[in-house]
Design a protein around this motif. Structure first.
Motif, PDB file in Angstrom:
ATOM      1  N   LYS A 107       0.471  -1.345  -0.333  1.00 39.04           N
ATOM      2  CA  LYS A 107       0.151  -0.247  -0.360  1.00 39.04           C
ATOM      3  C   LYS A 107       0.937   0.876   0.275  1.00 39.04           C
ATOM      4  CE  LYS A 107      -3.792   0.545   1.817  1.00 39.04           C
ATOM      5  NZ  LYS A 107      -5.308   0.186   2.951  1.00 39.04           N
ATOM      6  N   SER A 108       2.218   1.379   0.427  1.00 38.78           N
ATOM      7  CA  SER A 108       3.121   2.539   0.613  1.00 38.78           C
ATOM      8  C   SER A 108       3.512   2.815  -0.708  1.00 38.78           C
ATOM      9  CB  SER A 108       4.352   1.813   1.914  1.00 38.78           C
ATOM     10  OG  SER A 108       5.020   1.417   1.484  1.00 38.78           O
ATOM     11  N   ILE A 109       3.526   1.642  -1.717  1.00 37.83           N
ATOM     12  CA  ILE A 109       3.730   1.770  -3.033  1.00 37.83           C
ATOM     13  C   ILE A 109       3.137   2.098  -3.957  1.00 37.83           C
ATOM     14  CG2 ILE A 109       6.272   1.216  -2.626  1.00 37.83           C
ATOM     15  CD1 ILE A 109       5.135  -1.501  -4.316  1.00 37.83           C
ATOM     16  N   GLY A 110       1.401   2.612  -3.081  1.00 39.34           N
ATOM     17  CA  GLY A 110       0.451   2.875  -4.451  1.00 39.34           C
ATOM     18  C   GLY A 110      -0.470   1.804  -4.424  1.00 39.34           C
ATOM     19  N   MET A 111      -0.964   1.201  -4.192  1.00 31.73           N
ATOM     20  CA  MET A 111      -1.564  -0.183  -4.309  1.00 31.73           C
ATOM     21  C   MET A 111      -2.363   0.421  -3.498  1.00 31.73           C
ATOM     22  SD  MET A 111      -1.488  -4.551  -2.942  1.00 31.73           S
ATOM     23  CE  MET A 111      -1.047  -5.198  -4.966  1.00 31.73           C
ATOM     24  N   THR A 112      -3.686   0.363  -4.107  1.00 33.58           N
ATOM     25  CA  THR A 112      -5.325   0.171  -4.047  1.00 33.58           C
ATOM     26  C   THR A 112      -5.574  -0.045  -3.454  1.00 33.58           C
ATOM     27  OG1 THR A 112      -6.404  -0.196  -5.835  1.00 33.58           O
ATOM     28  CG2 THR A 112      -5.465   1.734  -6.524  1.00 33.58           C
ATOM     29  N   PRO A 113      -6.688   0.016  -2.166  1.00 30.89           N
ATOM     30  CA  PRO A 113      -7.622  -1.204  -1.106  1.00 30.89           C
ATOM     31  C   PRO A 113      -8.502  -2.077  -2.528  1.00 30.89           C
ATOM     32  CG  PRO A 113      -8.080   0.963  -1.031  1.00 30.89           C
ATOM     33  CD  PRO A 113      -7.684   1.283  -2.167  1.00 30.89           C
ATOM     34  N   ARG A 114      -8.737  -1.436  -3.844  1.00 28.81           N
ATOM     35  CA  ARG A 114      -9.282  -2.819  -4.528  1.00 28.81           C
ATOM     36  C   ARG A 114      -8.459  -3.589  -4.846  1.00 28.81           C
ATOM     37  NH1 ARG A 114     -13.161  -1.092  -9.370  1.00 28.81           N
ATOM     38  NH2 ARG A 114     -15.110  -2.084  -8.033  1.00 28.81           N
ATOM     39  N   GLN A 115      -7.881  -3.505  -4.970  1.00 32.77           N
ATOM     40  CA  GLN A 115      -5.811  -4.337  -5.745  1.00 32.77           C
ATOM     41  C   GLN A 115      -6.051  -5.527  -4.303  1.00 32.77           C
ATOM     42  OE1 GLN A 115      -3.300  -1.110  -6.932  1.00 32.77           O
ATOM     43  NE2 GLN A 115      -4.152  -2.019  -8.851  1.00 32.77           N
ATOM     44  N   VAL A 116      -5.452  -4.378  -3.649  1.00 31.57           N
ATOM     45  CA  VAL A 116      -6.249  -5.532  -1.961  1.00 31.57           C
ATOM     46  C   VAL A 116      -6.709  -6.639  -1.788  1.00 31.57           C
ATOM     47  CG1 VAL A 116      -5.500  -5.905   0.447  1.00 31.57           C
ATOM     48  CG2 VAL A 116      -4.108  -3.776  -0.607  1.00 31.57           C
ATOM     49  N   THR A 117      -7.870  -6.154  -2.124  1.00 32.10           N
ATOM     50  CA  THR A 117      -9.078  -6.534  -2.236  1.00 32.10           C
ATOM     51  C   THR A 117      -8.636  -8.287  -3.272  1.00 32.10           C
ATOM     52  OG1 THR A 117     -10.334  -5.622  -0.678  1.00 32.10           O
ATOM     53  CG2 THR A 117     -11.364  -7.371  -2.104  1.00 32.10           C
ATOM     54  N   VAL A 118      -8.832  -7.611  -4.274  1.00 30.54           N
ATOM     55  CA  VAL A 118      -8.436  -8.609  -5.108  1.00 30.54           C
ATOM     56  C   VAL A 118      -7.714  -9.297  -5.160  1.00 30.54           C
ATOM     57  CG1 VAL A 118      -8.071  -8.923  -7.579  1.00 30.54           C
ATOM     58  CG2 VAL A 118      -9.613  -6.854  -7.236  1.00 30.54           C
ATOM     59  N   MET A 119      -6.123  -8.848  -4.369  1.00 30.34           N
ATOM     60  CA  MET A 119      -5.289  -9.635  -4.370  1.00 30.34           C
ATOM     61  C   MET A 119      -5.641 -11.342  -3.331  1.00 30.34           C
ATOM     62  SD  MET A 119      -1.485  -8.707  -3.297  1.00 30.34           S
ATOM     63  CE  MET A 119      -1.836  -8.878  -1.267  1.00 30.34           C
ATOM     64  N   THR A 120      -5.817 -11.032  -2.270  1.00 32.05           N
ATOM     65  CA  THR A 120      -6.348 -11.805  -1.001  1.00 32.05           C
ATOM     66  C   THR A 120      -7.186 -12.855  -1.929  1.00 32.05           C
ATOM     67  OG1 THR A 120      -5.892  -9.888   0.479  1.00 32.05           O
ATOM     68  CG2 THR A 120      -6.829 -11.942   1.207  1.00 32.05           C
ATOM     69  N   VAL A 121      -8.434 -12.755  -2.229  1.00 30.92           N
ATOM     70  CA  VAL A 121      -9.897 -12.837  -3.366  1.00 30.92           C
ATOM     71  C   VAL A 121      -9.004 -14.259  -3.582  1.00 30.92           C
ATOM     72  CG1 VAL A 121     -11.374 -13.301  -3.987  1.00 30.92           C
ATOM     73  CG2 VAL A 121     -11.708 -10.991  -2.241  1.00 30.92           C
ATOM     74  N   SER A 122      -8.041 -13.616  -4.797  1.00 36.89           N
ATOM     75  CA  SER A 122      -7.735 -14.596  -5.748  1.00 36.89           C
ATOM     76  C   SER A 122      -6.912 -15.371  -5.353  1.00 36.89           C
ATOM     77  CB  SER A 122      -6.812 -13.583  -6.918  1.00 36.89           C
ATOM     78  OG  SER A 122      -5.939 -12.878  -6.545  1.00 36.89           O
ATOM     79  N   SER A 123      -5.712 -15.156  -4.404  1.00 36.05           N
ATOM     80  CA  SER A 123      -4.655 -15.882  -3.534  1.00 36.05           C
ATOM     81  C   SER A 123      -5.486 -17.394  -2.714  1.00 36.05           C
ATOM     82  CB  SER A 123      -3.730 -15.077  -2.815  1.00 36.05           C
ATOM     83  OG  SER A 123      -4.578 -15.537  -1.379  1.00 36.05           O
ATOM     84  N   MET A 124      -6.584 -16.861  -2.066  1.00 32.22           N
ATOM     85  CA  MET A 124      -7.979 -17.873  -1.508  1.00 32.22           C
ATOM     86  C   MET A 124      -8.154 -18.718  -2.787  1.00 32.22           C
ATOM     87  SD  MET A 124      -6.955 -17.576   1.742  1.00 32.22           S
ATOM     88  CE  MET A 124      -5.792 -16.962   1.635  1.00 32.22           C
ATOM     89  N   ALA A 125      -9.640 -17.777  -3.685  1.00 31.26           N
ATOM     90  CA  ALA A 125      -9.844 -18.659  -4.398  1.00 31.26           C
ATOM     91  C   ALA A 125      -8.502 -20.055  -5.473  1.00 31.26           C
ATOM     92  CB  ALA A 125      -9.881 -18.118  -6.539  1.00 31.26           C
ATOM     93  N   ALA A 126      -7.025 -19.563  -5.200  1.00 24.76           N
ATOM     94  CA  ALA A 126      -5.802 -20.720  -5.964  1.00 24.76           C
ATOM     95  C   ALA A 126      -6.158 -21.435  -4.607  1.00 24.76           C
ATOM     96  CB  ALA A 126      -4.949 -19.778  -6.075  1.00 24.76           C
ATOM     97  N   LEU A 127      -6.083 -21.145  -4.171  1.00 25.62           N
ATOM     98  CA  LEU A 127      -5.978 -22.216  -2.711  1.00 25.62           C
ATOM     99  C   LEU A 127      -7.408 -23.084  -2.842  1.00 25.62           C
ATOM    100  CD1 LEU A 127      -4.737 -23.528   0.002  1.00 25.62           C
ATOM    101  CD2 LEU A 127      -5.390 -21.573   1.210  1.00 25.62           C
ATOM    102  N   GLY A 128      -8.723 -22.698  -2.889  1.00 23.32           N
ATOM    103  CA  GLY A 128     -10.021 -23.255  -3.242  1.00 23.32           C
ATOM    104  C   GLY A 128      -9.569 -24.351  -4.166  1.00 23.32           C
ATOM    105  N   ALA A 129      -9.094 -23.835  -5.367  1.00 25.11           N
ATOM    106  CA  ALA A 129      -8.728 -24.703  -6.684  1.00 25.11           C
ATOM    107  C   ALA A 129      -8.004 -25.202  -6.472  1.00 25.11           C
ATOM    108  CB  ALA A 129      -8.219 -23.408  -7.655  1.00 25.11           C
ATOM    109  N   ALA A 130      -7.245 -25.387  -5.475  1.00 26.99           N
ATOM    110  CA  ALA A 130      -5.717 -26.152  -4.769  1.00 26.99           C
ATOM    111  C   ALA A 130      -6.923 -27.494  -4.708  1.00 26.99           C
ATOM    112  CB  ALA A 130      -4.842 -25.933  -4.634  1.00 26.99           C
TER     113      ALA A 130
END
Length: 122
Positions: free
Chosen positions: A24-47
């Motif tokens: 976030k300090s280098i410019g990541m937006t809250p939306r990008q944080v949400t998408v990153m976290t949800v997609s990492s959990m979705a990858a875990l769900g797919a696995a």
């Protein structure tokens, strides 16, 4: 099941708070944080789906006939042939949906944190 996913995501985001603060300090937006976290959990769900479905089928094929033999019972085909491709596909998508929806609330909460809050809690 969604409660377990949610707890896993909460623990995961708490472990990654410092990383999220740095991003976030280098410019990541809250939306990008949400998408990153949800997609990492979705990858875990797919696995989990890719591992869990074959293991469940294998367990069914190994355990159900042994249980029927133990009590000298002949099971009809509708009780043993329960795995259709459409049902397996639906199960895989259900696992993906559960992990994605379970990750949404904790990831949004993490995305709303300010950089100062993240670094102050360390």
């Amino acid at each position: 099941m969604p409660r377990v996913v949610s707890i896993t995501v909460v623990l995961n985001t708490r472990e990654r708070r410092r990383d999220l603060g740095m991003l976030k300090s280098i410019g990541m937006t809250p939306r990008q944080v949400t998408v990153m976290t949800v997609s990492s959990m979705a990858a875990l769900g797919a696995a989990g789906s890719l591992l869990g479905i074959p293991l469940g089928i294998l367990g069914h094929h190994l355990i159900v006939p042994e249980m029927a033999d133990a009590v000298d019972l002949a099971l009809p085909a509708y009780m043993t042939d329960v795995w259709q491709p459409s049902a397996l596909t639906a199960l895989a998508f259900a696992g993906l949906a559960i992990t994605s929806l379970g990750a949404l609330v904790p990831s949004r909460r993490a995305a709303r944190l300010t950089i100062a809050e993240v670094l102050h809690n360390e």
